[in-house]
Write a protein that holds these residues in place. Structure first.
Motif, PDB file in Angstrom:
ATOM      1  N   TRP A   1      -5.670   8.324  -1.630  1.00 25.37           N
ATOM      2  CA  TRP A   1      -6.311   7.008  -1.590  1.00 25.37           C
ATOM      3  C   TRP A   1      -6.652   6.863  -0.450  1.00 25.37           C
ATOM      4  O   TRP A   1      -7.699   5.950  -0.412  1.00 25.37           O
ATOM      5  CB  TRP A   1      -4.809   5.937  -1.598  1.00 25.37           C
ATOM      6  CG  TRP A   1      -4.141   5.744  -2.790  1.00 25.37           C
ATOM      7  CD1 TRP A   1      -4.562   6.055  -4.095  1.00 25.37           C
ATOM      8  CD2 TRP A   1      -2.956   5.077  -2.898  1.00 25.37           C
ATOM      9  NE1 TRP A   1      -3.691   5.702  -5.116  1.00 25.37           N
ATOM     10  CE2 TRP A   1      -2.766   5.183  -4.251  1.00 25.37           C
ATOM     11  CE3 TRP A   1      -1.965   4.518  -2.210  1.00 25.37           C
ATOM     12  CZ2 TRP A   1      -1.569   4.572  -5.036  1.00 25.37           C
ATOM     13  CZ3 TRP A   1      -0.858   4.062  -2.556  1.00 25.37           C
ATOM     14  CH2 TRP A   1      -0.618   3.974  -3.979  1.00 25.37           C
TER      15      TRP A   1
ATOM     16  N   ALA B   1      -6.343  -4.009  -5.702  1.00 26.55           N
ATOM     17  CA  ALA B   1      -6.581  -3.964  -7.145  1.00 26.55           C
ATOM     18  C   ALA B   1      -6.962  -2.450  -7.570  1.00 26.55           C
ATOM     19  O   ALA B   1      -6.260  -2.218  -8.865  1.00 26.55           O
ATOM     20  CB  ALA B   1      -7.780  -4.830  -7.505  1.00 26.55           C
ATOM     21  N   ASP B   2      -7.411  -1.602  -6.785  1.00 22.41           N
ATOM     22  CA  ASP B   2      -7.792  -0.208  -7.194  1.00 22.41           C
ATOM     23  C   ASP B   2      -6.652   0.441  -7.266  1.00 22.41           C
ATOM     24  O   ASP B   2      -6.650   1.496  -8.173  1.00 22.41           O
ATOM     25  CB  ASP B   2      -8.736   0.298  -6.202  1.00 22.41           C
ATOM     26  CG  ASP B   2     -10.056  -0.218  -6.349  1.00 22.41           C
ATOM     27  OD1 ASP B   2     -10.465  -1.123  -7.306  1.00 22.41           O
ATOM     28  OD2 ASP B   2     -11.057  -0.126  -5.283  1.00 22.41           O
ATOM     29  N   ILE B   3      -5.466   0.394  -6.424  1.00 26.49           N
ATOM     30  CA  ILE B   3      -4.473   1.398  -6.522  1.00 26.49           C
ATOM     31  C   ILE B   3      -3.288   0.729  -7.291  1.00 26.49           C
ATOM     32  O   ILE B   3      -2.562   1.395  -7.471  1.00 26.49           O
ATOM     33  CB  ILE B   3      -3.834   1.654  -5.058  1.00 26.49           C
ATOM     34  CG1 ILE B   3      -3.522   0.390  -4.265  1.00 26.49           C
ATOM     35  CG2 ILE B   3      -5.300   2.053  -4.427  1.00 26.49           C
ATOM     36  CD1 ILE B   3      -2.614   0.834  -3.028  1.00 26.49           C
TER      37      ILE B   3
ATOM     38  N   ASP C   1      -2.265  -0.431 -10.381  1.00 30.15           N
ATOM     39  CA  ASP C   1      -1.776   0.430 -11.503  1.00 30.15           C
ATOM     40  C   ASP C   1      -1.400   1.929 -11.445  1.00 30.15           C
ATOM     41  O   ASP C   1      -0.244   2.083 -11.890  1.00 30.15           O
ATOM     42  CB  ASP C   1      -2.980   0.349 -12.638  1.00 30.15           C
ATOM     43  CG  ASP C   1      -3.304  -1.105 -13.272  1.00 30.15           C
ATOM     44  OD1 ASP C   1      -2.760  -1.938 -12.998  1.00 30.15           O
ATOM     45  OD2 ASP C   1      -4.461  -1.005 -13.831  1.00 30.15           O
ATOM     46  N   GLU C   2      -1.919   2.475 -10.517  1.00 25.23           N
ATOM     47  CA  GLU C   2      -1.362   4.020 -10.238  1.00 25.23           C
ATOM     48  C   GLU C   2      -0.060   3.845  -9.461  1.00 25.23           C
ATOM     49  O   GLU C   2       0.805   4.470  -9.957  1.00 25.23           O
ATOM     50  CB  GLU C   2      -2.523   4.835  -9.288  1.00 25.23           C
ATOM     51  CG  GLU C   2      -2.110   6.219  -9.365  1.00 25.23           C
ATOM     52  CD  GLU C   2      -3.012   7.124  -8.473  1.00 25.23           C
ATOM     53  OE1 GLU C   2      -3.120   8.171  -9.038  1.00 25.23           O
ATOM     54  OE2 GLU C   2      -3.904   6.390  -8.002  1.00 25.23           O
TER      55      GLU C   2
ATOM     56  N   PRO D   1     -12.818   0.887  -0.119  1.00 27.40           N
ATOM     57  CA  PRO D   1     -14.013   0.174  -0.266  1.00 27.40           C
ATOM     58  C   PRO D   1     -14.310  -0.534   1.175  1.00 27.40           C
ATOM     59  O   PRO D   1     -13.588  -1.229   1.798  1.00 27.40           O
ATOM     60  CB  PRO D   1     -13.960  -0.817  -1.496  1.00 27.40           C
ATOM     61  CG  PRO D   1     -12.515  -1.037  -1.496  1.00 27.40           C
ATOM     62  CD  PRO D   1     -11.717   0.011  -0.935  1.00 27.40           C
TER      63      PRO D   1
ATOM     64  N   THR E   1       0.847  -1.147   0.113  1.00 28.31           N
ATOM     65  CA  THR E   1       0.070  -0.042   0.129  1.00 28.31           C
ATOM     66  C   THR E   1       0.668   1.378  -0.153  1.00 28.31           C
ATOM     67  O   THR E   1       0.258   2.462   0.376  1.00 28.31           O
ATOM     68  CB  THR E   1      -0.934  -0.082   1.186  1.00 28.31           C
ATOM     69  OG1 THR E   1      -0.181   0.093   2.295  1.00 28.31           O
ATOM     70  CG2 THR E   1      -1.745  -1.297   1.119  1.00 28.31           C
TER      71      THR E   1
ATOM     72  N   GLN F   1      -9.883  -5.517  -2.855  1.00 24.88           N
ATOM     73  CA  GLN F   1     -10.421  -4.614  -3.654  1.00 24.88           C
ATOM     74  C   GLN F   1      -9.534  -3.600  -3.777  1.00 24.88           C
ATOM     75  O   GLN F   1      -9.207  -2.747  -4.946  1.00 24.88           O
ATOM     76  CB  GLN F   1     -11.826  -4.373  -3.438  1.00 24.88           C
ATOM     77  CG  GLN F   1     -12.405  -3.354  -4.503  1.00 24.88           C
ATOM     78  CD  GLN F   1     -12.371  -3.965  -6.031  1.00 24.88           C
ATOM     79  OE1 GLN F   1     -12.719  -5.208  -6.055  1.00 24.88           O
ATOM     80  NE2 GLN F   1     -11.948  -3.323  -6.805  1.00 24.88           N
ATOM     81  N   PHE F   2      -9.387  -2.812  -2.600  1.00 21.67           N
ATOM     82  CA  PHE F   2      -8.363  -1.630  -2.307  1.00 21.67           C
ATOM     83  C   PHE F   2      -7.101  -1.888  -3.229  1.00 21.67           C
ATOM     84  O   PHE F   2      -6.411  -1.067  -3.902  1.00 21.67           O
ATOM     85  CB  PHE F   2      -8.094  -1.301  -1.035  1.00 21.67           C
ATOM     86  CG  PHE F   2      -6.981  -0.038  -0.737  1.00 21.67           C
ATOM     87  CD1 PHE F   2      -7.528   0.887  -1.006  1.00 21.67           C
ATOM     88  CD2 PHE F   2      -5.792  -0.303  -0.185  1.00 21.67           C
ATOM     89  CE1 PHE F   2      -6.806   2.087  -0.874  1.00 21.67           C
ATOM     90  CE2 PHE F   2      -4.997   0.778  -0.216  1.00 21.67           C
ATOM     91  CZ  PHE F   2      -5.287   2.112  -0.471  1.00 21.67           C
TER      92      PHE F   2
ATOM     93  N   ARG G   1     -10.475   6.583  -0.913  1.00 23.80           N
ATOM     94  CA  ARG G   1     -11.004   5.493  -1.795  1.00 23.80           C
ATOM     95  C   ARG G   1     -11.183   4.037  -1.442  1.00 23.80           C
ATOM     96  O   ARG G   1     -11.087   3.156  -1.996  1.00 23.80           O
ATOM     97  CB  ARG G   1     -10.073   5.492  -2.944  1.00 23.80           C
ATOM     98  CG  ARG G   1      -9.870   6.682  -4.018  1.00 23.80           C
ATOM     99  CD  ARG G   1      -8.953   6.807  -4.856  1.00 23.80           C
ATOM    100  NE  ARG G   1      -8.943   5.502  -5.947  1.00 23.80           N
ATOM    101  CZ  ARG G   1      -8.178   5.313  -6.684  1.00 23.80           C
ATOM    102  NH1 ARG G   1      -7.176   6.166  -7.016  1.00 23.80           N
ATOM    103  NH2 ARG G   1      -8.076   4.316  -7.479  1.00 23.80           N
TER     104      ARG G   1
END
Length: 445
Positions: free
Chosen positions: A412, A365-367, A369-370, A417, A316, A362-363, A415
């Motif tokens: 982040w 997965a969301d971050i 790529d960035e 979930p 993270t 999910q978190f 964001r």
């Protein structure tokens, strides 16, 4: 608990010496990132380490330290000569010394401050070990006593040094290498301390047989603690998977692994806090350890680029560049074991702990790529300015990377979930209790 990985020239893209380490400690044990200048010291000066004082040397090197907030020493770091050192706990059949002496972290910092090569660092650490010994409480809230193992490297040489009291054994590293919290040198021994054979004979080893040192020394009753063998096998398989083309970015991926063996961070679940993974997260109260800081170093002849998270949980976190010849960007005051939003470590820990109590996979997965794209961009910018920029240019790029990383992590936090299914009550209580101790108020999203 810690994991260290190394890939020497020949295993890497661009013939770099690549070094990576996750520092695993108790969950509220914040870690400071420090860049200290070289220094000159008076004759007969004394140096106070964590517990004991020893003679100071006339000159100390400029160093980068990743240091548990309450110690003098460091979990890992580098110096102006491109020497990189980290340590980890190892458990022997003979009990570790409880009387206060030098901690393994003290020896890491002393090696960095006093050596100009990896080979010299080995000599510095072993001489100090033989003279002053190692011992004392290594724990933050829970007391902990252990011996130490070290990975020591520079642009061309790398060594594994494992210790037992004041005794030690040394391996010169020739290929990719991983360490975890278990003795690992078996028969590829370059040197041992003069007193080690007698100590091993007292432990039941027959001098008529060629010893497999790790098997003789390691405490088999501690093997299950931290799942050290499994973690080392995982990081070794990842190093071997990319052997010949490893990069600093690839080392970061390995340090983020949650046990897939494929360098992927997804697939984490609360049970991983019990099983333990290379990227480690605390869980119930009886699983207090987690990765509290991470570092990757790309060392070549004439230049070194270091990457630090300055925060827990590399999955993270964003790795940020550090150069020894430019200032360390401001990330707030030095952290303690109390929540302080002004510090980088605790700002990120608020994000990390909120994510763990939400839908963590999910978190991630969301971050992902960035996070990965930003680190690739940082890598390209640093390499570009190292190729032709001035000292001021390098300082500007490093500062920009830190500012951008901290801004992204702040975004982040908004964001995360909510958890898709109920989270185990013991897991939640383990976090809630230590959050209260730290003064951090959090609730599940």
């Amino acid at each position: 608990m810690c994991d260290t990985i190394l890939a020497p020239p020949g295993s890497t893209a661009g013939e770099a010496m690549l070094y990576g380490k996750n520092s695993d400690r108790q969950r509220n044990e914040a870690q400071a990132i420090e860049r200290l200048p070289s220094g000159s010291h008076e004759v007969n000066a004394s140096l106070k380490c964590t517990y004991i004082a020893i003679p100071q040397v006339s000159r100390t090197n400029a160093v980068l330290l990743c240091r548990p907030f309450w110690m003098w020493g460091a979990e890992m770091g580098a110096n102006e000569h491109g020497v990189v050192i980290g340590n980890q706990a190892v458990h022997a059949r003979n009990p570790a010394q409880e009387a206060e002496a030098l901690l393994g972290d003290d020896l890491v910092r002393l090696g960095l401050e006093r050596a100009s090569s990896a080979a010299e660092a080995v000599e510095v650490i072993t001489r100090l070990l033989e003279r002053f010994g190692q011992g004392g409480n290594n724990g933050h809230i829970t007391r902990s006593y252990f011996n130490n193992a070290f990975m020591i490297a520079d642009a061309t040489d790398a060594f594994v040094l494992e210790t037992l009291g004041r005794e030690w054994l040394l391996e010169r590293v020739s290929g990719v290498r991983a360490m975890s919290n278990r003795y690992s040198i078996q028969d590829r021994v370059e040197r041992v301390s003069p007193g080690l054979p007698a100590l091993l004979r007292d432990s039941g080893w027959s001098s008529d047989a060629q010893p497999r040192y790790a098997d003789v020394i390691a405490n088999p009753n501690r093997e299950h603690i931290g799942h050290a063998t499994a973690r080392r096998q995982c990081s070794t398989s990842l190093l071997n998977l990319h052997d010949g083309g490893l990069t600093a970015l690839g080392m970061m991926r390995i340090l983020r692994d949650h046990g897939t063996g494929e360098g992927h961070v997804a697939g984490w679940q609360a049970e991983c806090a019990i099983r333990r993974t290379v990227c480690m997260h605390a869980g119930p109260e009886n699983s207090p350890g987690q990765t509290t800081g991470s570092m990757v170093s790309d060392v070549r002849s004439g230049r070194a680029i270091h990457w630090v998270t300055g925060s827990a949980a590399p999955c993270t976190s964003i790795f940020k560049p550090v150069l020894l010849d430019v200032p360390l960007p401001d990330s707030g005051p030095a952290p303690s074991d109390r929540f302080d939003a002004a510090t980088l470590w605790w700002r990120h820990e608020r994000l990390h702990r909120a994510a763990l109590l939400g839908d963590f996979n999910q978190f991630l997965a969301d971050i992902a790529d960035e996070r990965d794209a930003l680190e690739r961009d940082f890598d390209e910018r640093i390499k570009s300015v190292m190729a032709g920029g001035s000292n001021a240019d390098r300082a500007h790029v490093v500062a920009q990377c830190w500012q951008e990383a901290m801004a992204v992590e702040a975004r982040w936090l908004t964001r995360i979930p909510a958890a898709a299914t109920p989270i185990d009550a013991a897991y939640v209580e383990g976090w809630d209790k230590l959050n209260r101790v730290a003064g951090l108020e959090l609730s599940a999203s």
